[in-house]
Design a protein around this motif. Structure first.
Motif, short mmCIF file in Angstrom:
data_model
loop_
_atom_site.label_atom_id
_atom_site.label_comp_id
_atom_site.label_asym_id
_atom_site.label_seq_id
_atom_site.Cartn_x
_atom_site.Cartn_y
_atom_site.Cartn_z
N ALA A 173 35.27 33.39 48.58
CA ALA A 173 35.89 33.08 47.29
C ALA A 173 36.52 34.32 46.68
O ALA A 173 37.65 34.27 46.15
CB ALA A 173 34.84 32.49 46.34
N TYR A 174 35.81 35.45 46.75
CA TYR A 174 36.32 36.71 46.20
C TYR A 174 37.58 37.15 46.94
O TYR A 174 38.55 37.64 46.33
CB TYR A 174 35.24 37.78 46.30
CG TYR A 174 35.53 39.06 45.57
CD1 TYR A 174 36.35 39.12 44.45
CD2 TYR A 174 34.93 40.26 45.99
CE1 TYR A 174 36.59 40.30 43.78
CE2 TYR A 174 35.16 41.46 45.32
CZ TYR A 174 35.99 41.47 44.22
OH TYR A 174 36.23 42.65 43.57
N ALA A 175 37.60 36.94 48.26
CA ALA A 175 38.78 37.30 49.05
C ALA A 175 39.99 36.48 48.61
O ALA A 175 41.11 36.99 48.52
CB ALA A 175 38.50 37.07 50.53
N GLY A 176 39.77 35.19 48.36
CA GLY A 176 40.88 34.34 47.93
C GLY A 176 41.34 34.65 46.53
O GLY A 176 42.55 34.79 46.27
N VAL A 177 40.40 34.79 45.61
CA VAL A 177 40.74 35.01 44.20
C VAL A 177 41.40 36.37 43.99
O VAL A 177 42.44 36.48 43.35
CB VAL A 177 39.48 34.90 43.31
CG1 VAL A 177 39.80 35.31 41.87
CG2 VAL A 177 38.94 33.48 43.34
N SER A 178 40.78 37.41 44.53
CA SER A 178 41.21 38.78 44.24
C SER A 178 42.15 39.33 45.30
O SER A 178 43.22 39.87 44.99
CB SER A 178 39.98 39.69 44.10
OG SER A 178 40.31 40.92 43.51
N GLY A 179 41.76 39.21 46.57
CA GLY A 179 42.62 39.70 47.64
C GLY A 179 43.90 38.90 47.79
O GLY A 179 44.92 39.41 48.23
N GLY A 180 43.84 37.61 47.39
CA GLY A 180 45.01 36.76 47.48
C GLY A 180 45.81 36.70 46.19
O GLY A 180 46.49 35.70 45.92
N TRP A 181 45.72 37.76 45.39
CA TRP A 181 46.37 37.79 44.08
C TRP A 181 47.89 37.63 44.17
O TRP A 181 48.53 37.16 43.24
CB TRP A 181 46.02 39.09 43.38
CG TRP A 181 46.26 39.14 41.90
CD1 TRP A 181 47.21 39.89 41.26
CD2 TRP A 181 45.56 38.44 40.88
NE1 TRP A 181 47.13 39.70 39.90
CE2 TRP A 181 46.12 38.82 39.64
CE3 TRP A 181 44.51 37.53 40.89
CZ2 TRP A 181 45.67 38.30 38.42
CZ3 TRP A 181 44.05 37.02 39.68
CH2 TRP A 181 44.64 37.41 38.47
N THR A 182 48.49 38.00 45.30
CA THR A 182 49.94 37.92 45.45
C THR A 182 50.36 36.66 46.19
O THR A 182 51.50 36.52 46.57
CB THR A 182 50.45 39.17 46.19
OG1 THR A 182 50.13 40.32 45.41
CG2 THR A 182 51.96 39.19 46.39
N ALA A 183 49.44 35.74 46.40
CA ALA A 183 49.76 34.48 47.08
C ALA A 183 49.52 33.31 46.14
O ALA A 183 48.63 33.37 45.29
CB ALA A 183 48.90 34.33 48.34
N ASN A 184 50.32 32.28 46.27
CA ASN A 184 50.09 31.03 45.55
C ASN A 184 51.20 30.05 45.90
O ASN A 184 52.29 30.45 46.32
CB ASN A 184 50.03 31.22 44.03
CG ASN A 184 49.03 30.27 43.39
OD1 ASN A 184 49.13 29.07 43.55
ND2 ASN A 184 48.07 30.83 42.67
N LEU A 185 50.90 28.78 45.71
CA LEU A 185 51.91 27.75 45.88
C LEU A 185 52.68 27.50 44.60
O LEU A 185 53.75 26.89 44.62
CB LEU A 185 51.26 26.43 46.35
CG LEU A 185 50.49 26.48 47.67
CD1 LEU A 185 49.90 25.11 47.97
CD2 LEU A 185 51.37 26.95 48.81
N LEU A 186 52.12 27.98 43.49
CA LEU A 186 52.71 27.75 42.17
C LEU A 186 53.06 29.07 41.50
O LEU A 186 52.56 30.13 41.89
CB LEU A 186 51.73 26.96 41.29
CG LEU A 186 51.22 25.63 41.85
CD1 LEU A 186 50.12 25.07 40.96
CD2 LEU A 186 52.36 24.63 41.98
#
Length: 510
Positions: A173-186
């Motif tokens: 979850a932490y990897a997605g929330v914080s590490g994935g800060w520059t990714a999103n579909l929206l």
């Protein structure tokens, strides 16, 4: 010794080294005193920096000269003794965590959360659980920092009821929330802010250049897929195998849902439907009362500004309805007790956050972060790289800077006026510079102890592993950081070489 054993040996060394550090609270105390001493030394040598920066008050680019504020001076001493309480009460994670916990404590205390997760787990193949948690973490950053508060504990619980180590769920979850800060579909709440700062910086050379909030959207969509795949692989093949065996209790099973629980879910589902309907009425129409009254925008609106409150209500109202329907809530005293129990469960977080708030505030007041970052940026400017090597080097600089100054928009407001004009002169678009910065800023989010939410992450780790410390968190998250960095470098390099647009009307080069 095979590759995996070497990886575990290195990560175990990182964990042992990190855990030799003092207790997290005392580490922040030490860092606070170190900041005080460093500010006095830097002030003695009269360290200053001058740069073109974005003035948020006037919303213009201005020449700014910054010097060190000596915390051992009379003014510095007065600042410290008069701001300690304000530093604590005004620390962003404190209020947001408390607000959301009020709602989450109801859904968790009544058992509603457990029932929902049992349903999710029972219907989700085990092989997809890691990917689901990482993906949901990425999507959560559309509402700024909400994912830190809501999804991190949920990720641990999802893994727990799946008979998998809860720390690996927390890490995913932490990897997605914080590490994935520059990714999103929206397009998220931070995108317009980035675009505004980038536009001001670009206007130094080109007064007509406008960076749109969608300037990095195409790249972010593809990044969502990449981060999900990498995060899933790291969770299943590196993080979870490294963790020690977890002792599951008898309550960590997926039990059959009772008739009362089904009734509670029906009540909660009806309440949730009504709540979402009301939110839709207030946000979907162009004249919705939760939209910006002047522009009609939803991105910059009372709804997005107050998203934490709406998240809290989204948990609170269905949770109460579930409790009443299921029978665990019979009067108002039950509701208050559930809220109190939820708050008492984060007592360790309060101690950590008090000292983390002091260090963060003192470090910001001293201007040491600005001086370190600007000098590093100017060093990069003097190297004279161009094209793709320049972008890749900038990613590394942004990643290293983020470790000591993990406030993304504040750093960008400082760095954009330096790098966007410079990169424009060598043919790189402002959108390219912006995405390179955002990539670097994301990959070290998960390993910097200076992240405002890091004390909360430690507290969550310690909930499932009493011996966990800063080293445990960093060693667990380091594989994600390295893998995301490599993946994004490859992705950005491919994007650059193919000349693909980063977003609608946003080329890589000018």
């Amino acid at each position: 010794m095979d590759t995996k054993q070497k990886q575990f040996r290195f990560l175990n060394w990182v964990e042992r080294a990190g855990n030799r550090l003092p207790d997290p609270s005392f580490l922040f105390i030490s860092l606070t005193f170190l900041t005080i001493l460093a500010s006095a030394i830097a002030a003695y040598f009269n360290l200053t920096v001058t740069y073109e920066g974005f003035n948020e008050e006037t919303e213009t680019i201005e020449t700014i000269t910054t010097s060190v504020n000596n915390l051992l001076s009379l003014d510095g001493f007065h600042y410290m003794v008069t701001h300690i309480i304000d530093n604590f009460t005004g620390f962003f994670p404190l209020g947001t965590v408390f607000t959301v916990i009020i709602g989450v404590s109801i859904t968790e205390g009544t058992g509603m959360l457990s029932v929902l997760l049992r349903q999710i787990v029972s219907k989700t193949p085990k092989a997809l659980i890691s990917g689901m948690v990482v993906f949901l973490g990425i999507l959560s950053n559309v509402a700024s920092s909400t994912g830190y508060i809501v999804l991190l504990p949920l990720g641990a619980i999802i893994f727990l009821v799946s008979k998998r180590h809860p720390v690996s769920g927390l890490a995913a979850a932490y990897a997605g929330v914080s590490g994935g800060w520059t990714a999103n579909l929206l397009i998220g709440s931070n995108d317009p802010l980035y675009a505004g700062i980038s536009t001001q910086a670009a206007n130094i050379l080109d007064p007509n250049y406008i960076v749109q909030p969608t300037g990095n959207w195409f790249f972010m969509i593809v990044s969502t897929v990449m981060v999900t795949l990498i995060g899933t692989y790291i969770t299943d093949n590196i993080v979870e195998p490294k963790l020690t065996t977890y002792s599951f209790s008898s309550t960590d099973t997926i039990e059959t849902i009772t008739d009362n629980e089904k009734k509670g879910l029906r009540w909660a589902g009806f309440t949730f439907f009504i709540y979402i309907l009301l939110i839709g009425i207030m946000t979907v129409p162009e004249n919705g009362i939760l939209r910006d009254p002047e522009t009609g925008s939803l991105i910059e609106s009372p709804f997005m500004t107050g998203i934490i409150v709406f998240i809290m209500l989204m948990f609170l109202l269905p949770g109460i309805a579930y409790g009443v329907g299921e029978g665990s809530i019979t009067n108002t005293h039950d509701i208050t007790k559930l809220m109190s129990d939820g708050i008492s469960g984060i007592s360790n977080f309060l101690v950590l956050i008090f000292w983390a708030a002091q260090f963060t505030a003192f470090f910001e007041y001293s201007n040491l972060g600005t001086i370190i970052s600007v000098n590093g940026a100017q060093l990069l400017t003097n190297i004279g790289f161009t094209g793709l090597p320049l972008l890749l080097l900038f990613i590394i600089v942004a990643a290293l800077t983020n470790i000591i100054m993990p406030v993304d928009t504040a750093k960008w407001a400082m760095m954009a006026p330096i790098f966007i004009p410079m990169f424009l002169q060598v043919g790189l678009s402002p959108e390219s510079t912006q995405i390179a910065y955002r990539v670097g800023d994301s990959v070290t989010n998960v390993i910097t102890p200076l992240m405002p939410f890091f004390p909360m992450i430690i507290a969550y780790f310690q909930k499932y592993d009493k011996k966990a410390g800063i080293g445990s968190v960093i060693s667990t998250m380091l594989p994600y950081s390295v893998a995301f960095l490599i993946g994004w470098i490859i992705l950005l390099s491919t994007w650059y070489l193919l000349g693909l647009p980063l977003g609608p009307g946003a080329p890589v080069t000018t």
